[in-house]
Design a protein around this motif. Structure first.
Motif, PDB file in Angstrom:
ATOM      1  N   GLN A   1      12.923  14.862  -2.307  1.00 26.25           N
ATOM      2  CA  GLN A   1      14.158  15.442  -2.834  1.00 26.25           C
ATOM      3  C   GLN A   1      15.330  14.490  -2.604  1.00 26.25           C
ATOM      4  N   GLU A   2      16.374  14.614  -3.414  1.00 25.46           N
ATOM      5  CA  GLU A   2      17.556  13.769  -3.240  1.00 25.46           C
ATOM      6  C   GLU A   2      18.180  13.997  -1.865  1.00 25.46           C
ATOM      7  N   ASP A   3      18.267  15.243  -1.436  1.00 24.02           N
ATOM      8  CA  ASP A   3      18.757  15.576  -0.099  1.00 24.02           C
ATOM      9  C   ASP A   3      17.547  15.973   0.735  1.00 24.02           C
ATOM     10  N   THR A   4      17.158  15.091   1.658  1.00 19.95           N
ATOM     11  CA  THR A   4      15.958  15.333   2.460  1.00 19.95           C
ATOM     12  C   THR A   4      16.183  16.338   3.586  1.00 19.95           C
ATOM     13  N   GLY A   5      17.424  16.738   3.811  1.00 18.71           N
ATOM     14  CA  GLY A   5      17.719  17.716   4.850  1.00 18.71           C
ATOM     15  C   GLY A   5      18.157  17.064   6.144  1.00 18.71           C
ATOM     16  N   PRO A   6      18.460  17.884   7.169  1.00 19.08           N
ATOM     17  CA  PRO A   6      18.953  17.373   8.451  1.00 19.08           C
ATOM     18  C   PRO A   6      17.979  16.383   9.080  1.00 19.08           C
ATOM     19  N   GLY A   7      18.504  15.263   9.529  1.00 17.81           N
ATOM     20  CA  GLY A   7      17.670  14.248  10.161  1.00 17.81           C
ATOM     21  C   GLY A   7      17.072  13.262   9.175  1.00 17.81           C
ATOM     22  N   GLY A   8      17.194  13.542   7.888  1.00 15.59           N
ATOM     23  CA  GLY A   8      16.752  12.605   6.854  1.00 15.59           C
ATOM     24  C   GLY A   8      15.256  12.360   6.807  1.00 15.59           C
ATOM     25  N   THR A   9      14.914  11.246   6.235  1.00 14.73           N
ATOM     26  CA  THR A   9      13.512  10.884   6.001  1.00 14.73           C
ATOM     27  C   THR A   9      12.705  10.846   7.286  1.00 14.73           C
TER      28      THR A   9
ATOM     29  N   GLY B   1       0.784  -1.230   0.000  1.00 15.06           N
ATOM     30  CA  GLY B   1       0.000   0.000   0.000  1.00 15.06           C
ATOM     31  C   GLY B   1       0.813   1.276   0.000  1.00 15.06           C
ATOM     32  N   LEU B   2       2.144   1.178   0.054  1.00 11.85           N
ATOM     33  CA  LEU B   2       2.993   2.354   0.031  1.00 11.85           C
ATOM     34  C   LEU B   2       3.642   2.458  -1.337  1.00 11.85           C
ATOM     35  N   ARG B   3       3.819   3.666  -1.815  1.00 15.51           N
ATOM     36  CA  ARG B   3       4.379   3.912  -3.139  1.00 15.51           C
ATOM     37  C   ARG B   3       5.864   4.227  -3.044  1.00 15.51           C
ATOM     38  N   ARG B   4       6.627   3.686  -3.970  1.00 15.54           N
ATOM     39  CA  ARG B   4       8.057   3.990  -4.020  1.00 15.54           C
ATOM     40  C   ARG B   4       8.204   5.442  -4.456  1.00 15.54           C
ATOM     41  N   ILE B   5       8.828   6.255  -3.618  1.00 15.12           N
ATOM     42  CA  ILE B   5       8.927   7.676  -3.928  1.00 15.12           C
ATOM     43  C   ILE B   5      10.340   8.111  -4.281  1.00 15.12           C
TER      44      ILE B   5
ATOM     45  N   ALA C   1      13.065  12.476  10.095  1.00 16.38           N
ATOM     46  CA  ALA C   1      12.782  13.828  10.587  1.00 16.38           C
ATOM     47  C   ALA C   1      11.666  14.463   9.756  1.00 16.38           C
ATOM     48  N   ARG C   2      11.687  14.237   8.446  1.00 16.65           N
ATOM     49  CA  ARG C   2      10.642  14.802   7.589  1.00 16.65           C
ATOM     50  C   ARG C   2       9.300  14.129   7.863  1.00 16.65           C
ATOM     51  N   LEU C   3       9.296  12.827   8.118  1.00 17.18           N
ATOM     52  CA  LEU C   3       8.049  12.145   8.471  1.00 17.18           C
ATOM     53  C   LEU C   3       7.486  12.708   9.769  1.00 17.18           C
TER      54      LEU C   3
ATOM     55  N   GLY D   1       0.506  10.002  -0.951  1.00 13.48           N
ATOM     56  CA  GLY D   1      -0.322  11.176  -0.677  1.00 13.48           C
ATOM     57  C   GLY D   1       0.231  12.037   0.440  1.00 13.48           C
ATOM     58  N   LEU D   2       0.894  11.419   1.382  1.00  7.64           N
ATOM     59  CA  LEU D   2       1.459  12.147   2.515  1.00  7.64           C
ATOM     60  C   LEU D   2       2.713  12.915   2.124  1.00  7.64           C
ATOM     61  N   VAL D   3       3.584  12.302   1.351  1.00  6.04           N
ATOM     62  CA  VAL D   3       4.897  12.895   1.102  1.00  6.04           C
ATOM     63  C   VAL D   3       4.975  13.720  -0.189  1.00  6.04           C
ATOM     64  N   ALA D   4       3.929  13.700  -1.006  1.00  5.89           N
ATOM     65  CA  ALA D   4       3.946  14.447  -2.272  1.00  5.89           C
ATOM     66  C   ALA D   4       4.266  15.918  -1.998  1.00  5.89           C
ATOM     67  N   GLY D   5       5.263  16.443  -2.709  1.00  2.00           N
ATOM     68  CA  GLY D   5       5.645  17.844  -2.585  1.00  2.00           C
ATOM     69  C   GLY D   5       6.490  18.170  -1.366  1.00  2.00           C
ATOM     70  N   SER D   6       6.786  17.176  -0.526  1.00  2.00           N
ATOM     71  CA  SER D   6       7.589  17.439   0.673  1.00  2.00           C
ATOM     72  C   SER D   6       9.065  17.221   0.373  1.00  2.00           C
ATOM     73  N   ALA D   7       9.911  17.589   1.341  1.00  2.00           N
ATOM     74  CA  ALA D   7      11.358  17.425   1.193  1.00  2.00           C
ATOM     75  C   ALA D   7      11.764  15.962   1.061  1.00  2.00           C
ATOM     76  N   ILE D   8      10.902  15.038   1.487  1.00  2.00           N
ATOM     77  CA  ILE D   8      11.221  13.612   1.383  1.00  2.00           C
ATOM     78  C   ILE D   8      11.434  13.205  -0.069  1.00  2.00           C
TER      79      ILE D   8
END
Length: 123
Positions: free
Chosen positions: A41-49, A5-9, A51-53, A32-39
């Motif tokens: 992106q190739e570099d998800t930012g400090p703390g990685g995936t 049920g999860l999509r490869r992003i 932290a973004r979740l 649906g949750l991660v669309a348009g978020s930093a997740i």
């Protein structure tokens, strides 16, 4: 592509240590949750995936891992620079947010000669 049920992003990532590929990893997240978020992106930012979740209200609070030893696929052998007769470890980690909501499934294929898997837990 979907997984439980999860999509490869994001595309698979390959980790290299001292010039030698040792791990390939693919994450599956709620599209649906991660669309348009930093997740996404190739570099998800400090703390990685994770932290973004957490910023999206899906902070992982529990993990489950399934571990298998097997022979690599042709693609895995190529990406890890292994012969087809060299075993790999496959770890499928599911990260759960509150109320048991799956937040990520991460499939990791490890060159078995490069890792020691160690677990420590109470009986």
């Amino acid at each position: 592509m979907t997984r439980h049920g999860l999509r490869r992003i994001s595309s698979s990532r390959r980790f290299v240590l001292d010039g030698k590929p040792v791990l390939v990893s693919t994450s599956y997240l709620p599209a649906g949750l991660v669309a348009g978020s930093a997740i996404t992106q190739e570099d998800t930012g400090p703390g990685g995936t994770y932290a973004r979740l957490a910023e999206l209200g899906y902070k992982p609070v529990h993990f489950r891992e399934e571990i298998r030893c097997r022979m690599p696929s042709q693609e895995e052998a190529t990406r890890l620079n292994l012969s087809l007769g060299t075993p790999v470890n496959m770890i499928c980690r599911t990260a759960f947010a509150d109320e048991g909501r799956p937040a990520e499934i991460n499939e990791m294929v490890l060159n078995s000669a490069s890792y020691i898997l160690e677990y420590d837990f109470d009986a």
